[in-house]
Scaffold this active site. Structure first.
Site, PDB file in Angstrom:
ATOM      1  N   CYS A  38     -21.474 -53.308   9.310  1.00 15.12           N
ATOM      2  CA  CYS A  38     -22.897 -52.945   9.255  1.00 15.12           C
ATOM      3  C   CYS A  38     -23.353 -52.839   7.801  1.00 15.12           C
ATOM      4  O   CYS A  38     -23.319 -53.821   7.081  1.00 15.12           O
ATOM      5  CB  CYS A  38     -23.186 -51.673  10.041  1.00 15.12           C
ATOM      6  SG  CYS A  38     -24.942 -51.436  10.343  1.00 15.12           S
TER       7      CYS A  38
ATOM      8  N   HIS B 149     -21.917 -53.333  15.305  1.00 17.32           N
ATOM      9  CA  HIS B 149     -20.979 -52.216  15.312  1.00 17.32           C
ATOM     10  C   HIS B 149     -19.831 -52.481  16.279  1.00 17.32           C
ATOM     11  O   HIS B 149     -20.005 -52.316  17.478  1.00 17.32           O
ATOM     12  CB  HIS B 149     -21.703 -50.935  15.732  1.00 17.32           C
ATOM     13  CG  HIS B 149     -22.620 -50.419  14.683  1.00 17.32           C
ATOM     14  ND1 HIS B 149     -22.205 -49.573  13.689  1.00 17.32           N
ATOM     15  CD2 HIS B 149     -23.929 -50.671  14.440  1.00 17.32           C
ATOM     16  CE1 HIS B 149     -23.218 -49.295  12.888  1.00 17.32           C
ATOM     17  NE2 HIS B 149     -24.282 -49.954  13.310  1.00 17.32           N
TER      18      HIS B 149
ATOM     19  N   GLU C  73     -17.331 -50.716  16.845  1.00 24.67           N
ATOM     20  CA  GLU C  73     -16.924 -49.465  17.494  1.00 24.67           C
ATOM     21  C   GLU C  73     -17.836 -49.090  18.659  1.00 24.67           C
ATOM     22  O   GLU C  73     -17.537 -48.199  19.430  1.00 24.67           O
ATOM     23  CB  GLU C  73     -16.859 -48.333  16.454  1.00 24.67           C
ATOM     24  CG  GLU C  73     -18.196 -47.747  15.985  1.00 24.67           C
ATOM     25  CD  GLU C  73     -18.920 -48.581  14.920  1.00 24.67           C
ATOM     26  OE1 GLU C  73     -18.525 -49.742  14.690  1.00 24.67           O
ATOM     27  OE2 GLU C  73     -19.900 -48.077  14.343  1.00 24.67           O
TER      28      GLU C  73
END
Lengths: 251, 197
Positions: B77, B179, B181
Site C-alpha cells: 500500500c 492489502h 492482509e
C-alpha cells in the site's frame, strides 16, 4: 473491474451478537467471531459491527472483541456504535479495526470528521447517516433513527464528503426492517452528487432488491443484517445472482 | 526464518502481523536498523500520508537503510508508493527504488468514479513467482487515492479509471498497492508466496 460489495452487519451487545442468527454450523450463536469467520469464508466482502452496548465498560469490551475479530478474519471490517472521540477511534484502530463509523457524534460536532480524517486518514472514517422522509423532505435522524434533526440529508452528506469522510453508510429509516427494498431514490441522489462511495442500508428482502440498489440506486455497496443471519439469502447465492444479472461481484 | 515488519507511524500494522500469525509466522515489529538488516524477509506495510511517513523514515534513518537491503523486501500500500521516485501526495520525494511516479486518481468526470478507490478489484497481466497459483480472477482489496504508474517493473495491473501498477518487482524489492492482509485467500497466497521466495 471494481466490484460491488456485499456487507453483512452484526449487532453487538456486551461482546455478543444480539439479533438471533440461524446458522446450523454455529456452535455458539452469540459468538461474533465465529459468525464473522463464516461470513468471511462465504465470500462477504466486508463486515460491519454495530455496538449497542450502553454500559461503562463498553469501550474495553469492544476493543477486546475487535482484536479477536482481527486475528480471525482476512477481510476488512468496520466498527461503529457510540464512537464519539478521536481517542475512541485510536483505540479501535489500534485493536485491529480497518474502519470506524460515526453517526450522532458527527451531527453534534461536525468538526470531528475533519479531526479524525486528519489524524487517521479519510479511508478509515465512515460516516453513517440515518435518513427519514418527512412530508417529501429527507431529514437526518440520530440516536438509532429516533431523534429527528433539522439537517437535510443531501446537505449533510455533501458536508460530510467535504469534511473528509471516506465513505457514507446511508440507512433509510423508512425502509429499515420492512424488507420491501432499499431506498433507491435517495441513494442514487447521494451517490450521484458525492465523490466518495455510498453504502446503502435498510430494506433488503430479496435478491432483486440488491440488483435494484446497484442499478437504480447507484450504490457502491449494500449492507443487510437479518436476511443474512437467518439464511434467507445466503451470501454466495446472492453474489452469483448479481453476477448473472450483469453486476460485477467478487466470486 | 526471521521476518521483520517495519514499524513506523503508519496505521494498520497490526493487521499485517495478524495475517502472518494466521500463516504460522511470528514476525517482529521493529524500527531497529540492525534487526531489519538481519531479517530474512522484510515487510514494509503502510497506510497514511506520504510526506509524514517519509519524514519519519528519515528520522529513523530508514530512508538510507531500505535501498541498501539485499533480502526479499515487500512494500504494501503506502509502502509500495514510498518505494517509488516521487509522490504527488504532499509533493514528496520518495525512496526511488522503482523509477515511477505516484499520482492522484483524477476522474474526468468526478462523479463517474469515486475516489478513494475502495473495494475488491482484480489483477491483470500477472507475471511473477510472487503471484504463483493466481490468475485474472484473483480479487484483492484496495483503499487508496494515489496510484503507481505502470512501468517496466510492473508485474500485475489493475484497472480503475486507468491501468495502474497493482504489483511491482525489481531485484529483491516487491511491492503491492492492495492489502494482502485483507484480501482473503488471494492475499494469504501472495504473502505465502513472498515468504517462500
Amino acid at each position: 473491474m471494481l466490484t460491488k460489495r456485499i456487507i453483512p452487519c452484526l449487532d453487538i451487545k456486551d461482546g455478543r451478537t444480539v439479533k438471533g442468527v440461524n446458522f446450523v454450523q454455529l456452535r455458539d450463536a452469540g459468538d461474533p467471531v465465529e459468525l464473522a469467520k463464516i461470513y468471511s469464508d462465504e465470500g462477504a466482502d466486508e463486515l460491519v459491527f454495530l455496538d449497542i452496548t450502553a454500559t461503562v465498560d463498553k469501550r474495553k469490551t469492544l476493543a477486546e472483541l475487535v482484536t479477536k475479530v482481527a486475528k480471525a478474519i482476512n477481510i476488512p471490517f468496520t466498527v461503529g456504535g457510540g464512537i464519539s472521540t478521536v481517542e475512541d477511534v485510536k483505540i479501535l484502530l489500534g485493536a485491529g479495526a480497518d474502519k470506524i463509523s460515526i453517526n450522532s457524534a458527527a451531527v453534534k460536532n461536525p468538526k470531528l470528521i475533519d479531526e479524525m480524517a486528519a489524524e487517521f486518514g479519510s479511508q478509515c472514517i465512515v460516516v453513517a447517516i440515518d435518513t427519514r422522509n418527512v412530508d417529501g423532505i429527507d431529514f437526518v435522524h440520530t440516536h438509532g433513527g429516533r431523534k429527528p434533526t433539522l439537517l437535510k440529508t443531501q446537505a449533510w452528506a455533501k458536508e460530510v464528503n467535504e469534511r473528509g469522510a471516506g465513505e457514507i453508510l446511508l440507512t433509510s429509516m423508512d425502509h429499515d426492517g420492512t424488507k420491501s427494498g432499499f431506498a433507491n431514490e435517495i441513494t442514487a441522489e447521494l451517490s450521484s452528487m458525492l465523490s466518495i462511495p455510498v453504502i446503502a442500508s435498510g430494506g433488503a428482502g430479496t435478491m432483486p432488491h440488491f440488483k435494484d440498489v446497484f442499478t437504480f440506486g447507484k450504490a457502491d455497496a449494500a449492507l443487510a443484517a437479518s436476511i443474512f443471519h437467518f439464511k434467507e439469502i445466503p451470501v454466495p447465492q446472492l453474489k452469483q445472482y448479481l453476477q448473472d444479472e450483469g453486476i460485477p461481484t467478487r466470486l | 526464518m526471521k521476518v521483520a515488519v517495519i514499524k513506523y507511524n503508519a496505521g494498520n500494522v497490526q493487521s499485517v502481523l495478524y495475517a502472518l500469525e494466521r500463516l504460522g509466522v511470528e514476525a517482529e515489529l521493529t524500527d531497529d536498523l540492525e534487526n531489519i538488516s538481519n531479517a530474512d524477509k522484510v515487510i514494509f506495510p503502510g497506510q497514511g500520508e506520504a510526506s509524514t511517513a517519509m519524514k519519519y523514515l528519515k528520522e529513523k534513518k530508514l530512508d538510507r537503510l531500505i535501498p541498501e537491503l539485499k533480502q526479499d523486501f515487500f512494500g504494501v500500500c503506502l509502502g509500495q508508493q514510498l518505494l517509488c521516485e516521487h509522490s504527488e501526495e504532499g509533493d514528496t520525494p520518495c525512496l526511488g527504488i522503482f523509477p515511477v511516479l505516484v499520482k492522484k486518481f483524477v476522474p474526468e468526470n468526478p462523479f463517474d468514479f469515486k475516489v478513494p478507490h475502495i473495494g475488491w478489484n482484480n489483477l491483470q497481466n500477472l507475471k511473477s513467482p510472487l503471484l504463483e497459483g493466481l490468475d485474472e480472477a484473483a480479487f484483492v482489496y484496495y483503499v487508496h487515492s494515489f496510484y503507481c504508474e505502470v512501468g517496466d517493473h510492473t508485474i500485475a495491473k489493475t484497472d480503475y479509471i486507468l491501468p495502474f501498477s497493482a504489483l511491482m518487482h525489481k531485484d529483491n524489492f516487491y511491492a503491492m498497492q492492495a492489502h494482502p492482509e485483507k484480501s482473503g485467500l488471494v492475499g494469504e497466497r501472495i504473502l505465502k508466496n513472498f515468504l517462500s521466495l
